[in-house]
Motif scaffolding. Structure first.
Motif, short mmCIF file in Angstrom:
data_model
loop_
_atom_site.label_atom_id
_atom_site.label_comp_id
_atom_site.label_asym_id
_atom_site.label_seq_id
_atom_site.Cartn_x
_atom_site.Cartn_y
_atom_site.Cartn_z
N ALA A 1 8.72 -8.19 -28.19
CA ALA A 1 7.42 -7.87 -29.60
C ALA A 1 6.91 -8.46 -29.22
O ALA A 1 5.40 -8.21 -29.77
CB ALA A 1 8.10 -8.74 -30.60
N ILE A 2 6.18 -9.41 -28.82
CA ILE A 2 5.03 -10.15 -28.06
C ILE A 2 4.38 -8.86 -27.21
O ILE A 2 3.45 -9.18 -27.28
CB ILE A 2 4.71 -11.65 -27.65
N LYS A 3 4.87 -8.66 -26.09
CA LYS A 3 4.18 -8.18 -25.23
C LYS A 3 3.85 -6.13 -25.94
O LYS A 3 2.60 -6.04 -25.20
CB LYS A 3 5.44 -7.48 -24.54
N TYR A 4 4.78 -5.89 -26.41
CA TYR A 4 4.34 -4.46 -27.30
C TYR A 4 3.75 -4.51 -28.50
O TYR A 4 4.28 -4.64 -29.42
CB TYR A 4 5.33 -3.60 -27.32
N ASN A 5 2.53 -5.12 -28.77
CA ASN A 5 1.41 -5.17 -30.05
C ASN A 5 0.50 -5.51 -29.73
O ASN A 5 -0.17 -6.51 -29.17
CB ASN A 5 2.02 -6.72 -30.51
N ASP A 6 -0.35 -4.38 -29.85
CA ASP A 6 -2.39 -5.05 -30.04
C ASP A 6 -1.88 -4.73 -31.60
O ASP A 6 -3.65 -4.49 -31.88
CB ASP A 6 -2.74 -3.27 -29.18
N SER A 7 -1.74 -5.49 -32.47
CA SER A 7 -2.44 -5.64 -33.85
C SER A 7 -3.65 -6.74 -33.14
O SER A 7 -3.47 -8.10 -32.43
CB SER A 7 -1.25 -5.81 -34.92
N ALA A 8 -4.43 -6.57 -34.48
CA ALA A 8 -5.58 -8.23 -35.01
C ALA A 8 -4.63 -9.55 -34.71
O ALA A 8 -4.98 -10.49 -34.29
CB ALA A 8 -6.49 -7.78 -35.82
N ARG A 9 -3.34 -9.72 -36.06
CA ARG A 9 -3.24 -10.44 -36.49
C ARG A 9 -1.45 -10.79 -35.91
O ARG A 9 -0.58 -9.51 -37.00
CB ARG A 9 -3.06 -11.29 -37.52
N ARG A 10 -0.70 -10.95 -35.06
CA ARG A 10 0.14 -10.62 -34.62
C ARG A 10 1.01 -11.44 -34.84
O ARG A 10 0.89 -12.73 -34.70
CB ARG A 10 0.16 -10.25 -32.36
N TRP A 11 2.31 -11.17 -35.46
CA TRP A 11 3.21 -11.87 -35.82
C TRP A 11 4.97 -11.11 -35.69
O TRP A 11 5.19 -9.81 -35.19
CB TRP A 11 3.80 -11.78 -37.40
N VAL A 12 5.80 -12.30 -35.34
CA VAL A 12 7.58 -12.22 -34.45
C VAL A 12 8.57 -12.74 -35.13
O VAL A 12 8.04 -14.13 -35.66
CB VAL A 12 7.81 -12.35 -33.40
N GLU A 13 9.17 -11.52 -36.26
CA GLU A 13 9.99 -13.18 -36.69
C GLU A 13 11.43 -12.48 -36.57
O GLU A 13 11.56 -11.02 -36.27
CB GLU A 13 9.54 -11.83 -38.75
N VAL A 14 12.17 -13.47 -36.75
CA VAL A 14 13.28 -13.93 -36.18
C VAL A 14 14.00 -14.33 -37.17
O VAL A 14 14.20 -15.28 -38.01
CB VAL A 14 13.91 -14.67 -34.95
#
Length: 303
Positions: free
Chosen positions: A210-223
């Motif tokens: 989820a961290i690697k495949y993210n190119d958004s300006a404001r990135r987040w990961v939720e579990v």
């Protein structure tokens, strides 16, 4: 079959007359024959038909039991074959490590020794050789990890998934800071019975992807998780790149990457294969929900 039943009078016709103590039933005054058509009933079975049904029942039971025994035998063979395949993959991968280290060592020696004597084309070929050996080493490590998941026995214990997730977040702290990713946890995760080592690997794979495949300006990961009846459904959700529905099954295949080898930090393409195997060994399932421009959610169960 349709049948006609003959009655000595209408059985539903029971006239009531007044008596000294109130209404009372009177016997039917007319015994004129009354016929009724009865639907939805079969005639009685003949003895020969009952005997034929018994023989058919026995024949069907023999077929069912025979198929069940055959299916059990095939399943046992398949299980033994899978164990042999995992053992072979582990042994082959382990044996490949040593010669690969030798190739990498001599390639590096040639690069260092011939730095001033080799032409540019030769140095470029040696650099390509080093890249290929590193990639091969990564693939072998992934294969070893995958086969190890299938070979080793599960060690189940009541596990605090919230504490396990905190460990995963700590392990990925550097990646989180470099990528400027916000970790979200709507509520503490529950305690479940699972293999903590493997479930840590599962969460580590999903969160790191989820961290690697993210190119958004404001990135987040939720579990997080939700409850559906007695079952808990866990999820790892992000606002990164989405996965087209036609690839939802392919991404779980071994060494399958949807992007170039060096895109999004590279990788062997084995992480999701390992994640699925961990989930399936717990008796659960894992699936993807993803829409273009809305990120990706990996959901899974552990029973």
């Amino acid at each position: 079959v349709e049948q006609t039943v003959k009655w000595a009078g209408n059985p539903n016709d029971k006239p009531i007359v007044a008596g000294p103590h109130g209404p009372r039933l009177m016997p039917r005054t007319s015994f004129e024959m009354w016929k009724e058509t009865v639907l939805g009933h079969a005639p009685p079975w003949l003895p020969i038909e009952i005997e034929a049904a018994r023989k058919l029942r026995l024949a069907m039971l023999e077929i069912i039991v025979g198929h069940a025994e055959e299916l059990g035998r095939v399943n046992r063979q398949l299980e033994a074959s899978n164990e042999e395949l995992d053992s072979f993959a582990y042994a082959a991968s382990h044996d490949l490590k040593e010669p690969l280290r030798g190739i990498a060592h001599y390639a590096q020696y040639l690069i260092d020794a011939g730095r001033d004597r080799l032409d540019q084309a030769s140095q470029s070929r040696l650099a390509s050789l080093m890249r290929l050996t590193r990639r091969m080493d990564t693939l072998i490590d992934s294969l070893l990890h995958y086969s190890r998941v299938g070979r080793l026995d599960m060690i189940l214990a009541d596990t605090d998934l919230d504490g396990l997730l905190d460990e995963v977040f700590d392990l990925l702290a550097v990646s989180r800071e470099e990528a400027h990713v916000e970790f979200r946890k709507p509520r503490p995760l529950p305690t479940v019975r699972c293999d903590p080592v493997r479930v840590r690997d599962l969460l580590l794979n999903l969160v790191s992807n989820a961290i690697k495949y993210n190119d958004s300006a404001r990135r987040w990961v939720e579990v997080g998780y939700r409850e559906e009846g007695a079952q808990m459904i866990f999820h790892v959700k992000d606002n990164g790149i989405s996965i087209d529905k036609k690839f939802h099954e392919q991404v779980f295949k071994m060494f399958k990457r949807l992007h170039g080898r060096e895109e999004y930090g590279g990788g062997a393409g084995a992480g999701l294969s390992i994640a699925r195997k961990i989930v399936e060994r717990h008796g659960g399932r894992i699936w993807i929900d993803s829409a273009l421009g809305e990120g990706t959610t990996f959901s899974f169960t552990l029973n």
